[in-house]
Motif scaffolding. Structure first.
Motif, PDB file in Angstrom:
ATOM      1  N   GLY A 195      -1.136   7.878 -11.368  1.00  0.00           N
ATOM      2  CA  GLY A 195      -1.300   9.203 -11.974  1.00  0.00           C
ATOM      3  C   GLY A 195       0.009   9.952 -12.158  1.00  0.00           C
ATOM      4  O   GLY A 195       1.100   9.423 -11.953  1.00  0.00           O
ATOM      5  N   ILE A 196      -0.156  11.215 -12.551  1.00  0.00           N
ATOM      6  CA  ILE A 196       0.964  12.126 -12.824  1.00  0.00           C
ATOM      7  C   ILE A 196       0.712  13.402 -12.026  1.00  0.00           C
ATOM      8  O   ILE A 196      -0.385  13.950 -12.081  1.00  0.00           O
ATOM      9  N   VAL A 197       1.713  13.868 -11.322  1.00  0.00           N
ATOM     10  CA  VAL A 197       1.610  15.164 -10.651  1.00  0.00           C
ATOM     11  C   VAL A 197       2.546  16.132 -11.376  1.00  0.00           C
ATOM     12  O   VAL A 197       3.763  15.974 -11.305  1.00  0.00           O
ATOM     13  N   PRO A 198       2.005  17.113 -12.109  1.00  0.00           N
ATOM     14  CA  PRO A 198       2.890  18.079 -12.776  1.00  0.00           C
ATOM     15  C   PRO A 198       3.517  19.054 -11.778  1.00  0.00           C
ATOM     16  O   PRO A 198       2.847  19.500 -10.841  1.00  0.00           O
ATOM     17  N   TRP A 199       4.799  19.320 -11.986  1.00  0.00           N
ATOM     18  CA  TRP A 199       5.496  20.386 -11.256  1.00  0.00           C
ATOM     19  C   TRP A 199       5.633  21.558 -12.228  1.00  0.00           C
ATOM     20  O   TRP A 199       6.425  21.489 -13.170  1.00  0.00           O
TER      21      TRP A 199
ATOM     22  N   VAL B 141       5.837  14.144 -11.803  1.00  0.00           N
ATOM     23  CA  VAL B 141       6.073  13.054 -10.860  1.00  0.00           C
ATOM     24  C   VAL B 141       5.074  11.950 -11.202  1.00  0.00           C
ATOM     25  O   VAL B 141       3.857  12.143 -11.071  1.00  0.00           O
ATOM     26  N   ALA B 142       5.601  10.831 -11.705  1.00  0.00           N
ATOM     27  CA  ALA B 142       4.735   9.666 -11.933  1.00  0.00           C
ATOM     28  C   ALA B 142       4.579   8.979 -10.584  1.00  0.00           C
ATOM     29  O   ALA B 142       5.563   8.757  -9.878  1.00  0.00           O
ATOM     30  N   TRP B 143       3.341   8.670 -10.210  1.00  0.00           N
ATOM     31  CA  TRP B 143       3.176   8.072  -8.883  1.00  0.00           C
ATOM     32  C   TRP B 143       2.315   6.827  -8.929  1.00  0.00           C
ATOM     33  O   TRP B 143       1.518   6.628  -9.855  1.00  0.00           O
ATOM     34  N   GLY B 144       2.499   5.988  -7.935  1.00  0.00           N
ATOM     35  CA  GLY B 144       1.756   4.743  -7.864  1.00  0.00           C
ATOM     36  C   GLY B 144       1.805   4.187  -6.458  1.00  0.00           C
ATOM     37  O   GLY B 144       2.347   4.808  -5.531  1.00  0.00           O
ATOM     38  N   THR B 145       1.208   3.001  -6.295  1.00  0.00           N
ATOM     39  CA  THR B 145       1.184   2.363  -4.974  1.00  0.00           C
ATOM     40  C   THR B 145       1.607   0.907  -5.108  1.00  0.00           C
ATOM     41  O   THR B 145       1.473   0.300  -6.177  1.00  0.00           O
ATOM     42  N   ASN B 146       2.074   0.372  -4.004  1.00  0.00           N
ATOM     43  CA  ASN B 146       2.434  -1.043  -3.959  1.00  0.00           C
ATOM     44  C   ASN B 146       1.167  -1.844  -3.636  1.00  0.00           C
ATOM     45  O   ASN B 146       0.883  -2.134  -2.488  1.00  0.00           O
TER      46      ASN B 146
ATOM     47  N   THR C 192      -5.308  14.743   2.004  1.00  0.00           N
ATOM     48  CA  THR C 192      -5.285  14.841   0.537  1.00  0.00           C
ATOM     49  C   THR C 192      -4.218  15.872   0.155  1.00  0.00           C
ATOM     50  O   THR C 192      -4.160  16.940   0.750  1.00  0.00           O
ATOM     51  N   ALA C 193      -3.437  15.551  -0.851  1.00  0.00           N
ATOM     52  CA  ALA C 193      -2.407  16.503  -1.309  1.00  0.00           C
ATOM     53  C   ALA C 193      -2.828  17.081  -2.662  1.00  0.00           C
ATOM     54  O   ALA C 193      -3.578  16.441  -3.402  1.00  0.00           O
ATOM     55  N   PRO C 194      -2.331  18.265  -3.022  1.00  0.00           N
ATOM     56  CA  PRO C 194      -2.632  18.826  -4.347  1.00  0.00           C
ATOM     57  C   PRO C 194      -2.132  17.910  -5.465  1.00  0.00           C
ATOM     58  O   PRO C 194      -1.173  17.163  -5.281  1.00  0.00           O
ATOM     59  N   GLY C 195      -2.770  18.009  -6.631  1.00  0.00           N
ATOM     60  CA  GLY C 195      -2.369  17.204  -7.791  1.00  0.00           C
ATOM     61  C   GLY C 195      -1.473  17.958  -8.751  1.00  0.00           C
ATOM     62  O   GLY C 195      -1.017  17.396  -9.758  1.00  0.00           O
TER      63      GLY C 195
ATOM     64  N   GLY D 276       0.805  -1.227   0.000  1.00  0.00           N
ATOM     65  CA  GLY D 276       0.000   0.000   0.000  1.00  0.00           C
ATOM     66  C   GLY D 276       0.838   1.277   0.000  1.00  0.00           C
ATOM     67  O   GLY D 276       0.293   2.376  -0.143  1.00  0.00           O
ATOM     68  N   GLY D 277       2.157   1.139   0.147  1.00  0.00           N
ATOM     69  CA  GLY D 277       3.038   2.324   0.190  1.00  0.00           C
ATOM     70  C   GLY D 277       3.093   3.046  -1.153  1.00  0.00           C
ATOM     71  O   GLY D 277       2.848   2.461  -2.201  1.00  0.00           O
ATOM     72  N   LEU D 278       3.443   4.332  -1.092  1.00  0.00           N
ATOM     73  CA  LEU D 278       3.478   5.187  -2.286  1.00  0.00           C
ATOM     74  C   LEU D 278       4.870   5.245  -2.908  1.00  0.00           C
ATOM     75  O   LEU D 278       5.873   5.187  -2.197  1.00  0.00           O
ATOM     76  N   ILE D 279       4.897   5.401  -4.224  1.00  0.00           N
ATOM     77  CA  ILE D 279       6.134   5.799  -4.923  1.00  0.00           C
ATOM     78  C   ILE D 279       5.820   7.046  -5.742  1.00  0.00           C
ATOM     79  O   ILE D 279       4.742   7.156  -6.343  1.00  0.00           O
ATOM     80  N   GLY D 280       6.735   7.998  -5.739  1.00  0.00           N
ATOM     81  CA  GLY D 280       6.693   9.125  -6.663  1.00  0.00           C
ATOM     82  C   GLY D 280       8.052   9.219  -7.307  1.00  0.00           C
ATOM     83  O   GLY D 280       9.080   9.130  -6.618  1.00  0.00           O
TER      84      GLY D 280
END
Ligand SMILES: C[S@@+](CC[C@H](N)C(=O)[O-])C[C@H]1O[C@@H](n2cnc3c(N)ncnc32)[C@H](O)[C@@H]1O
Length: 285
Positions: free
Chosen positions: A166-170, A190-195, A204-207, A138-142
């Protein structure tokens, strides 16, 4: 002579840390399991940060074998191996690819930025797979990337077994240099996903993040601390940063009270990050 890390014996007879131990302190768990942390070239502890000078593939392999599931989240800013339309252009040193001529030589070169796209995909899938094994369910990767490497980065994430979410644009703002007759290259991603599945709970964090590039940088590819703090705000510790550079994620973790493991292969950048994180800790005390 620098010490080189050898895992041969431990690979034959792995001794695993108990999950609670490993979760509290994966870096110590490595030591207790006989995967000598001291076998890496240098290891430094500063508060709840563990800084390791090594190839991150070695550290990720050791963590995956000795302390699987011990990492809370992975935030990676790898060399993008980008910056050119052809394989030849991409093989140039980072300063020639990413810096205008008047700023060249202001920052030291950094490692690992010369792969063509096929080998970048293979290498990315490799480190991401080992990172996933080391990460709690369940852990996150960015992981950071630019427009050119975005497709292979999201491919690698999935090859490595992460669920791509998803993708988080910087948005680096219009302070980045204009390109005449074209659109500004104003964003990185930032490409992100979960285990696996992740519980729907917590903040909740901004996208999208709008933060300009730091004016003063210790590293050619340094990111803003505020950006890292935002990305970390939905992550649990210990946070693994396989490509520490100047230690920006370490500073953000210190600000948020998250345990941190940073890995950097280059001796000069490792020293710079250690000094920066140490000075930050002293200033905060
Ligand atoms: C994009 S920079 C990270 C910048 C960092 N986020 C910052 O704000 O300073 C990537 C770093 O990864 C390091 N690196 C490249 N290959 C590596 C490897 N296999 N293991 C560990 N570090 C590596 C490079 O030397 C470089 O300093």
């Amino acid at each position: 002579m620098p010490q080189h890390h050898s895992l041969t014996a431990d690979r034959r007879s792995p001794v695993r840390a108990s999950a609670p131990d490993a979760l509290q302190d994966p870096a110590s768990a490595l030591g207790r399991c006989g995967v000598a942390v001291s076998g890496f070239r240098e290891v430094l502890r500063i508060g709840s940060a563990t800084l390791i000078r090594a190839d991150s593939l070695d550290v990720l392999t050791a963590l995956a074998e000795a302390a699987p599931g011990s990492i809370g989240a992975v935030l990676g800013d790898p060399p993008y191996s980008s910056g050119g339309a052809t394989a030849g252009e991409r093989a140039r040193p980072p300063s020639q690819k990413y810096q205008q001529s008047e700023y060249r030589h202001r920052h030291a070169e950094f490692a690992g930025d010369m792969r063509d796209q096929r080998s970048f995909l293979a290498w990315s899938a490799l480190w991401m797979a080992r990172a996933r094994e080391a990460t709690v369910s369940g852990g996150l990767i960015g992981t950071f990337t630019d427009w050119r490497q975005l497709p292979v980065t999201t491919d690698a994430l999935q090859v490595a077994g992460w669920v791509w979410r998803g993708i988080v644009p910087w948005d680096k703002t219009q302070a980045v240099r204009p390109t005449l007759g074209r659109y500004r290259t104003q964003a990185e991603y930032v490409a992100w996903g979960t285990n696996g599945p992740r519980t729907m709970a917590g903040p909740t964090a901004p996208g999208v993040y709008t933060v300009s590039v730091p004016k003063v940088k210790l590293h050619m590819a340094a990111k803003p601390v505020a950006l890292m703090e935002g990305l970390l705000s939905v992550m649990e510790g210990p946070v693994l940063d396989p490509f520490m550079g100047s230690g920006t994620i370490g500073l953000a973790c210190a600000n948020l009270g998250l345990p941190y493991i940073g890995v950097e292969i280059d001796a000069g950048h490792f020293d710079g990050a250690c000094r920066r994180i140490e000075a930050h800790g002293q200033a905060g005390e």
